[in-house]
Design an enzyme around this catalytic site. Structure first.
Site, PDB file in Angstrom:
ATOM      1  N   ASP A  52      26.435  35.062  51.636  1.00 44.93           N
ATOM      2  CA  ASP A  52      27.291  35.020  50.423  1.00 44.93           C
ATOM      3  C   ASP A  52      27.531  36.072  49.783  1.00 44.93           C
ATOM      4  OD1 ASP A  52      24.964  34.620  49.338  1.00 44.93           O
ATOM      5  OD2 ASP A  52      25.446  32.859  48.109  1.00 44.93           O
ATOM      6  N   SER A  53      26.516  37.354  49.959  1.00 44.63           N
ATOM      7  CA  SER A  53      26.884  38.517  49.743  1.00 44.63           C
ATOM      8  C   SER A  53      28.166  39.235  50.093  1.00 44.63           C
ATOM      9  CB  SER A  53      25.730  39.352  49.921  1.00 44.63           C
ATOM     10  OG  SER A  53      25.482  39.509  51.442  1.00 44.63           O
ATOM     11  N   ASP A  91      25.065  31.514  55.240  1.00 41.05           N
ATOM     12  CA  ASP A  91      24.925  30.955  53.831  1.00 41.05           C
ATOM     13  C   ASP A  91      26.073  29.898  53.511  1.00 41.05           C
ATOM     14  OD1 ASP A  91      22.514  32.322  52.602  1.00 41.05           O
ATOM     15  OD2 ASP A  91      23.723  33.955  52.137  1.00 41.05           O
ATOM     16  N   LYS A 121      21.877  28.717  55.956  1.00 35.45           N
ATOM     17  CA  LYS A 121      20.626  29.159  54.747  1.00 35.45           C
ATOM     18  C   LYS A 121      21.097  28.520  53.497  1.00 35.45           C
ATOM     19  CE  LYS A 121      20.152  33.573  53.206  1.00 35.45           C
ATOM     20  NZ  LYS A 121      20.467  33.730  51.765  1.00 35.45           N
ATOM     21  N   GLU A 123      19.664  28.130  49.130  1.00 34.31           N
ATOM     22  CA  GLU A 123      18.802  28.968  48.198  1.00 34.31           C
ATOM     23  C   GLU A 123      18.024  27.613  47.538  1.00 34.31           C
ATOM     24  OE1 GLU A 123      20.723  31.600  45.721  1.00 34.31           O
ATOM     25  OE2 GLU A 123      21.395  32.831  47.291  1.00 34.31           O
ATOM     26  N   GLU A 190      13.073  36.922  48.349  1.00 36.69           N
ATOM     27  CA  GLU A 190      13.983  38.121  47.862  1.00 36.69           C
ATOM     28  C   GLU A 190      13.124  38.689  46.805  1.00 36.69           C
ATOM     29  OE1 GLU A 190      18.152  37.643  47.651  1.00 36.69           O
ATOM     30  OE2 GLU A 190      18.310  39.304  46.613  1.00 36.69           O
TER      31      GLU A 190
END
Ligand code: KIV
Length: 272
Positions: A52-53, A91, A121, A123, A190
């Site tokens: 999602d970057s 993501d 993925k 978070e 991270e």
């Protein structure tokens, strides 16, 4: 020339586990479009993350929060079309898995059905465990993400190193074990102290992929645009630049502009 693997078989979650078992490090990079995915896959990367970057890198947003489910699906479809070997992980964007387990499953199924990606993925730790368990129950492989989780930037208030204090470090270790027990096939750590990441990688059987988490984990991930030197301003300590594409592209474009202005392009062989 770098590392081109002879093994052309599709990378699976099972094969990542085997890599950890035999001590082979796992390479992972982000990609958001077909062309970059083709290049990165052809160069031998093991895992491609449709991160999602993309919100920052592709859309110019300050955070990862604004990117939508449909935008992530668009990027994921483009990447999947360009990949033959790498495992493609997508993501789940902010707000698509935190509201209820049912909504998480519905959004996850949509990403998998439409994009044909291999895994997702998410978070977070204990807070999102029910959603993770539901996804795994319906057959979707899940990669966890602990430490600095950019979707929570408004809660953290800073992109500084996480889990330096004992309490946060203990919670991270606890969360990592919960994710493994829930069935996650891997976890991204991270921006946490290298010692802490090493401990997690040692205690867990699933592969631990680090970004800013030191070298004693099972693999590394970077944002492709960062490691290729496309943006000059981002210089965290963990980032190694393998190219200076910002300068290469700027020079090439400048040269093209000059040629057009001076009537040097196109020449006689470049026309019909
Ligand atoms: O979105 C992303 O690029 C990521 C990596 C930094 C791991 O989550």
């Amino acid at each position: 020339m770098g590392y081109i693997t002879e093994d052309k078989r599709k990378v699976t979650t099972h094969r990542l586990r085997e890599m950890k078992e035999r001590g082979e490090k796992i390479s992972m990079l982000t990609a958001y479009d077909y062309t970059m995915a083709q290049i990165v896959d052809g160069a031998g990367i093991d895992v491609i993350l449709v991160g999602d970057s993309a919100s920052n890198v592709m859309a110019g947003n300050v955070t990862t929060l604004p990117i939508t489910l449909d935008q992530m699906i668009y990027h994921a479809k483009s990447v999947v079309r360009g990949v033959e070997r790498a495992l493609v992980v997508v993501d789940m964007p902010f707000g698509t898995y935190q509201i209820s387990e049912m909504e998480a499953v519905s959004n996850a199924v949509k990403i998998m059905k439409v994009s044909h990606a291999d895994a997702l993925k998410l978070e977070g730790g204990e807070e999102i465990l029910p959603a993770i368990k539901h996804l795994i129950q319906v057959g979707i492989p899940v990669m966890g993400h602990l430490g600095l989780t950019p979707q929570s930037i408004n809660k953290f208030g800073t992109y500084a190193v996480r889990a330096k204090e004992d309490a946060e470090a203990e919670k991270l270790i606890h969360d990592a074990h919960l994710l493994e027990e829930a069935g996650c096939f891997s976890i991204v750590l991270e921006k946490i102290p290298a010692k802490l990441a090493a401990r997690v990688a040692k205690e867990l059987s699933i592969p631990i992929i680090g970004i800013g988490a030191g070298g004693a984990v099972d693999g590394q991930v970077l944002v492709c645009a960062d490691m290729l030197g496309m943006n000059k301003g981002f210089t965290p300590r963990f980032l190694r630049r393998y190219a200076d594409l910002h300068t290469i592209i700027t020079d090439a474009v400048g040269h093209y502009v000059e040629d057009v202005k001076n009537c040097n392009f196109p020449n006689e062989t470049e026309q019909y």
